[in-house]
Design a protein around this motif. Structure first.
Motif, PDB file in Angstrom:
ATOM      1  N   LYS A  16      61.463  22.000  27.132  1.00 13.24           N
ATOM      2  CA  LYS A  16      61.236  23.443  27.140  1.00 13.24           C
ATOM      3  C   LYS A  16      62.077  24.111  28.229  1.00 13.24           C
ATOM      4  CE  LYS A  16      57.451  25.534  26.373  1.00 13.24           C
ATOM      5  NZ  LYS A  16      56.078  26.085  26.449  1.00 13.24           N
ATOM      6  N   GLN A  17      62.181  23.468  29.379  1.00 12.41           N
ATOM      7  CA  GLN A  17      62.985  24.011  30.459  1.00 12.41           C
ATOM      8  C   GLN A  17      64.463  24.040  30.068  1.00 12.41           C
ATOM      9  OE1 GLN A  17      62.140  25.507  33.258  1.00 12.41           O
ATOM     10  NE2 GLN A  17      64.300  25.789  33.824  1.00 12.41           N
ATOM     11  N   LYS A  18      64.915  22.988  29.396  1.00 21.35           N
ATOM     12  CA  LYS A  18      66.305  22.942  28.931  1.00 21.35           C
ATOM     13  C   LYS A  18      66.592  24.090  27.969  1.00 21.35           C
ATOM     14  CE  LYS A  18      68.008  19.290  30.998  1.00 21.35           C
ATOM     15  NZ  LYS A  18      69.172  19.386  31.922  1.00 21.35           N
ATOM     16  N   PHE A  19      65.641  24.376  27.068  1.00 25.35           N
ATOM     17  CA  PHE A  19      65.827  25.474  26.133  1.00 25.35           C
ATOM     18  C   PHE A  19      65.826  26.813  26.863  1.00 25.35           C
ATOM     19  CE2 PHE A  19      64.649  22.559  22.606  1.00 25.35           C
ATOM     20  CZ  PHE A  19      65.704  22.869  21.764  1.00 25.35           C
ATOM     21  N   TRP A  22      69.179  27.188  28.356  1.00 25.56           N
ATOM     22  CA  TRP A  22      70.149  27.420  27.279  1.00 25.56           C
ATOM     23  C   TRP A  22      70.086  28.863  26.798  1.00 25.56           C
ATOM     24  CZ3 TRP A  22      68.786  27.929  21.873  1.00 25.56           C
ATOM     25  CH2 TRP A  22      69.883  27.882  20.989  1.00 25.56           C
ATOM     26  N   GLU A  23      68.877  29.399  26.641  1.00 20.05           N
ATOM     27  CA  GLU A  23      68.725  30.772  26.171  1.00 20.05           C
ATOM     28  C   GLU A  23      69.327  31.783  27.144  1.00 20.05           C
ATOM     29  OE1 GLU A  23      64.806  31.939  25.151  1.00 20.05           O
ATOM     30  OE2 GLU A  23      64.560  30.430  23.578  1.00 20.05           O
ATOM     31  N   GLN A  24      69.245  31.492  28.446  1.00 18.43           N
ATOM     32  CA  GLN A  24      69.756  32.426  29.444  1.00 18.43           C
ATOM     33  C   GLN A  24      71.248  32.698  29.264  1.00 18.43           C
ATOM     34  OE1 GLN A  24      67.862  34.166  31.659  1.00 18.43           O
ATOM     35  NE2 GLN A  24      66.168  33.205  30.548  1.00 18.43           N
ATOM     36  N   GLY A  47      62.379  30.111  19.689  1.00 17.17           N
ATOM     37  CA  GLY A  47      62.765  31.270  20.477  1.00 17.17           C
ATOM     38  C   GLY A  47      63.446  32.303  19.616  1.00 17.17           C
ATOM     39  N   SER A  48      63.643  33.488  20.171  1.00 18.17           N
ATOM     40  CA  SER A  48      64.336  34.558  19.461  1.00 18.17           C
ATOM     41  C   SER A  48      65.121  35.388  20.468  1.00 18.17           C
ATOM     42  CB  SER A  48      63.338  35.440  18.712  1.00 18.17           C
ATOM     43  OG  SER A  48      62.353  35.959  19.575  1.00 18.17           O
ATOM     44  N   LEU A  49      66.319  35.777  20.076  1.00 17.34           N
ATOM     45  CA  LEU A  49      67.184  36.571  20.943  1.00 17.34           C
ATOM     46  C   LEU A  49      67.786  37.708  20.141  1.00 17.34           C
ATOM     47  CD1 LEU A  49      67.733  33.283  21.655  1.00 17.34           C
ATOM     48  CD2 LEU A  49      68.926  34.353  23.553  1.00 17.34           C
TER      49      LEU A  49
END
Length: 360
Positions: A16-19, A22-24, A47-49
């Motif tokens: 979860k931390q890796k994701f 990655w999202e950042q 997730g959603s961006l």
């Protein structure tokens, strides 16, 4: 697999931390994508961006509905197999048994040839574009079928060449309707979406759509986002609308066989053999199965398919041996959803390699 629950929990938190990291790197102020990766009956990451509607400033969520584009093809192939299972048709049937209005050359084309993209027919999309019909113009299945009926010759002899074409799956949807006596929309709802509780999945066969879906966009010459959506209403090659979480339910059916049974879902994974009708190696041969492509990209056998349509880009992959499904659904044209799906899968495989590959 016997996995220590404490280790599994730590790996889950680490992943979860890796994701999150990655999202950042991907935060956007325009349209974007949602993603979800899930182990069957196990942990999931999502997730959603970006925005679902730039004009209304509505953000995408994991529950946002997207046009799946060509990911839809696997539902069409699955529907054909359901009809075969019910003795309503046979894969070796000539398509003119159900589409007698097609030109004479189509007598040599079977249903399975359409599934495998070796039928040799012209792509109906090319015929529409040649008539100066744009994706944003209205275009229905009746006109596209008429275009195919009027096209007198094949592009190549059936069974001699793999040529990815939307025509085959568009015609398969018409066969589904003529054999079942239902619209393809209703058939899929009754036999696939409802039984699998894919409650946010449906086929669009007319516009406007009453259900809220993520708006589609593209960048114009000034690199600004422009609303870009198609009014075409053909089904079979596209037109399934769904969410990332619903696609996880679809992925799990490949393991459970809840709908169709395990023999049917195994048949879905039977790729086009290099030699088919002619006994000669098929030109441009690919590992194409029933609306899905068989791959070894991660060093593990899996299947996948992309989708691209006016304003949308999508990807779905599944690693059967790990019970892992991954979906990426975007509402911006030309988004590299394959790379995003591969990045997501790499994060998970890297984090869980010891648990899920060496502990079987």
């Amino acid at each position: 697999m016997n996995i220590d629950s404490n280790i599994g929990h730590m790996k889950y938190n680490d992943t979860k931390q890796k994701f999150s990291e990655w999202e950042q790197q991907l935060i956007t102020d325009g349209p974007g994508f949602t993603y979800m990766a899930k182990f069957d009956q196990g942990e999931s990451y999502s997730g959603s961006l970006g925005f679902a509607d730039l004009e209304e400033k509505k953000r995408l969520t994991i529950d946002s509905i997207f046009n799946l584009a060509s990911i839809s093809k696997q539902f069409t192939a699955f529907s054909i197999l359901l009809l075969e299972q019910g003795n309503k048709l046979a894969l070796h049937d000539p398509i003119t048994k159900y589409l007698p209005e097609l030109p004479e050359y189509a007598n040599d084309i079977t249903i399975q040839d359409l599934i495998y993209h070796i039928g040799g027919m012209v792509d109906y999309i090319e015929l529409a574009l040649a008539k100066q019909i744009d994706y944003s113009d209205p275009l229905g299945p009746e006109e596209s079928l008429a275009d195919l009926v009027a096209y007198p010759v094949p592009l190549y002899q059936v069974g001699t060449q793999f040529d990815y074409s939307n025509t085959g799956y568009f015609l398969l949807s018409i066969i589904i309707e003529r054999v079942s006596g239902q619209s393809y929309k209703d058939f899929a709802q009754e036999h696939i979406f409802s039984p699998l509780k894919m409650d946010n999945s449906f086929i669009v066969e007319s516009y406007p759509v009453q259900t809220m879906i993520a708006r589609g966009y593209r960048k114009d010459s000034k690199f600004s986002y422009q609303l870009y959506e198609s009014l075409w209403t053909q089904t079979g090659d596209g037109a399934v609308h769904s969410t990332a979480s619903d696609l996880m339910k679809w992925g799990e059916n490949f393991a459970s066989g809840k709908v169709g049974g395990k023999a049917l879902v195994e048949k879905m994974l039977q790729a086009l053999p290099p030699k088919h009708i002619t006994g000669k190696t098929i030109k441009n041969h690919e590992q194409y199965a029933y609306g899905i492509i068989i791959s070894q990209h991660f060093g593990i056998s899996h299947f996948e398919h992309s989708g691209g349509w006016a304003g949308y880009a999508t990807y779905f992959l599944r690693i059967p041996s790990l019970g892992l499904s991954v979906a990426v659904l975007g509402n911006i044209e030309n988004l590299d959803t394959q790379k995003i799906a591969y990045d997501i899968t790499d994060i998970i495989l890297t984090q869980y390699k010891e648990l899920y590959i060496h502990n079987d």
